[in-house]
Each structure stands twice: as structure tokens, then as C-alpha cells.
Motif scaffolding. Structure first.
Motif, short mmCIF file in Angstrom:
data_model
loop_
_atom_site.label_atom_id
_atom_site.label_comp_id
_atom_site.label_asym_id
_atom_site.label_seq_id
_atom_site.Cartn_x
_atom_site.Cartn_y
_atom_site.Cartn_z
N GLY A 1 0.82 -1.21 0.00
CA GLY A 1 0.00 0.00 0.00
C GLY A 1 0.85 1.25 0.00
N GLY A 2 1.92 1.24 0.78
CA GLY A 2 2.83 2.38 0.80
C GLY A 2 3.51 2.58 -0.54
N LEU A 3 3.84 1.47 -1.20
CA LEU A 3 4.46 1.55 -2.52
C LEU A 3 3.51 2.19 -3.52
CD1 LEU A 3 6.72 0.68 -4.57
CD2 LEU A 3 5.35 -1.35 -4.93
N VAL A 4 2.26 1.77 -3.51
CA VAL A 4 1.28 2.31 -4.47
C VAL A 4 1.04 3.79 -4.22
CG1 VAL A 4 -1.13 2.15 -5.20
CG2 VAL A 4 0.20 0.08 -4.85
N ILE A 5 0.89 4.18 -2.96
CA ILE A 5 0.67 5.59 -2.64
C ILE A 5 1.88 6.43 -3.04
CG2 ILE A 5 0.39 7.22 -0.73
CD1 ILE A 5 -1.36 5.06 0.61
N THR A 6 3.07 5.93 -2.76
CA THR A 6 4.29 6.66 -3.13
C THR A 6 4.41 6.80 -4.64
OG1 THR A 6 5.37 5.78 -1.16
CG2 THR A 6 6.79 6.70 -2.86
N ALA A 7 4.11 5.74 -5.38
CA ALA A 7 4.18 5.80 -6.84
C ALA A 7 3.15 6.78 -7.40
CB ALA A 7 3.99 4.41 -7.43
N ALA A 8 1.94 6.77 -6.86
CA ALA A 8 0.90 7.68 -7.34
C ALA A 8 1.29 9.13 -7.09
CB ALA A 8 -0.43 7.35 -6.67
N LEU A 9 1.79 9.42 -5.89
CA LEU A 9 2.23 10.78 -5.60
C LEU A 9 3.43 11.18 -6.45
CD1 LEU A 9 1.83 10.87 -1.73
CD2 LEU A 9 0.38 11.96 -3.43
N GLY A 10 4.29 10.24 -6.76
CA GLY A 10 5.42 10.52 -7.65
C GLY A 10 4.97 10.88 -9.05
N ILE A 11 3.97 10.17 -9.55
CA ILE A 11 3.44 10.47 -10.89
C ILE A 11 2.78 11.83 -10.91
CG2 ILE A 11 1.69 9.77 -12.57
CD1 ILE A 11 2.36 6.86 -11.80
N ILE A 12 2.02 12.15 -9.87
CA ILE A 12 1.38 13.46 -9.79
C ILE A 12 2.44 14.56 -9.74
CG2 ILE A 12 0.00 14.97 -8.30
CD1 ILE A 12 -1.62 12.43 -7.56
N GLY A 13 3.47 14.37 -8.94
CA GLY A 13 4.55 15.35 -8.87
C GLY A 13 5.27 15.52 -10.19
N PHE A 14 5.46 14.41 -10.91
CA PHE A 14 6.11 14.46 -12.23
C PHE A 14 5.29 15.31 -13.20
CE2 PHE A 14 6.63 12.62 -16.48
CZ PHE A 14 7.99 12.83 -16.67
N VAL A 15 3.99 15.09 -13.23
CA VAL A 15 3.12 15.84 -14.14
C VAL A 15 3.09 17.31 -13.76
CG1 VAL A 15 0.73 16.11 -14.91
CG2 VAL A 15 1.72 13.84 -14.76
N VAL A 16 2.99 17.62 -12.48
CA VAL A 16 3.00 19.02 -12.04
C VAL A 16 4.32 19.69 -12.42
CG1 VAL A 16 3.03 20.50 -9.99
CG2 VAL A 16 1.31 18.72 -10.21
N GLY A 17 5.41 18.97 -12.27
CA GLY A 17 6.71 19.52 -12.66
C GLY A 17 6.81 19.80 -14.15
N LYS A 18 6.27 18.89 -14.97
CA LYS A 18 6.28 19.10 -16.42
C LYS A 18 5.42 20.29 -16.81
CE LYS A 18 8.68 15.73 -18.29
NZ LYS A 18 9.75 15.94 -19.23
N VAL A 19 4.25 20.44 -16.17
CA VAL A 19 3.38 21.58 -16.47
C VAL A 19 4.05 22.88 -16.04
CG1 VAL A 19 1.18 22.68 -15.87
CG2 VAL A 19 1.26 20.24 -16.41
N THR A 20 4.67 22.89 -14.88
CA THR A 20 5.34 24.08 -14.38
C THR A 20 6.51 24.48 -15.27
OG1 THR A 20 4.74 23.45 -12.13
CG2 THR A 20 6.47 25.09 -12.36
N ALA A 21 7.22 23.50 -15.79
CA ALA A 21 8.36 23.78 -16.67
C ALA A 21 7.91 24.18 -18.07
CB ALA A 21 9.27 22.56 -16.75
N GLY A 22 6.64 24.02 -18.38
CA GLY A 22 6.12 24.40 -19.68
C GLY A 22 6.30 23.33 -20.74
N GLU A 23 6.62 22.12 -20.35
CA GLU A 23 6.83 21.04 -21.31
C GLU A 23 5.54 20.32 -21.67
OE1 GLU A 23 9.88 18.47 -19.88
OE2 GLU A 23 11.28 20.12 -19.53
N VAL A 24 4.50 20.49 -20.85
CA VAL A 24 3.22 19.85 -21.10
C VAL A 24 2.15 20.93 -21.05
CG1 VAL A 24 1.52 18.21 -20.23
CG2 VAL A 24 3.93 17.65 -20.12
#
Length: 61
Positions: free
Chosen positions: A24-47
């Protein structure tokens, strides 16, 4: 930082999350990592999310 090194660190952190928090901790960590990745891409203007959110369908007058 090189993408391979970033991927290595992400894999190590997910491994730590799995050992300390179980699957469960692995799944939650992976989901938050994916969300952070997408937010980072949007902030950088790549998406651009306007096509998904409906912001680019407006006609200019």
C-alpha cells in the motif's frame, strides 16, 4: 542531473517505501510521484493541459 540517475533514485525510494510501508505504501508513493512528475512538467512548460481542460477551444474575436 541525468535522467538515468533520477530514475535510479526514484526506484530506490520506491523500494524503501515498499519495505517500510508494504504494498500500500508503494502504491501511494508511486501515485504521488506520478502526480509530482506531471505538475513539474506543467510548471516547466513542457506539457500543455489546455487541450484536455477545454481552454484552447475558445475563438478569438
Amino acid at each position: 542531473m541525468h535522467p538515468t540517475v533520477i530514475g535510479l533514485f526514484c526506484g530506490l525510494l520506491l523500494g524503501l517505501a515498499w519495505t517500510t510501508g508494504g504494498f500500500g505504501g508503494l502504491v501511494i508513493t508511486a501515485a504521488l510521484g506520478i502526480i509530482g512528475f506531471v505538475v513539474g512538467k506543467v510548471t516547466a512548460g513542457e506539457v500543455d493541459l489546455n487541450q484536455y481542460l477545454g481552454g484552447s477551444n475558445r475563438s478569438s474575436r
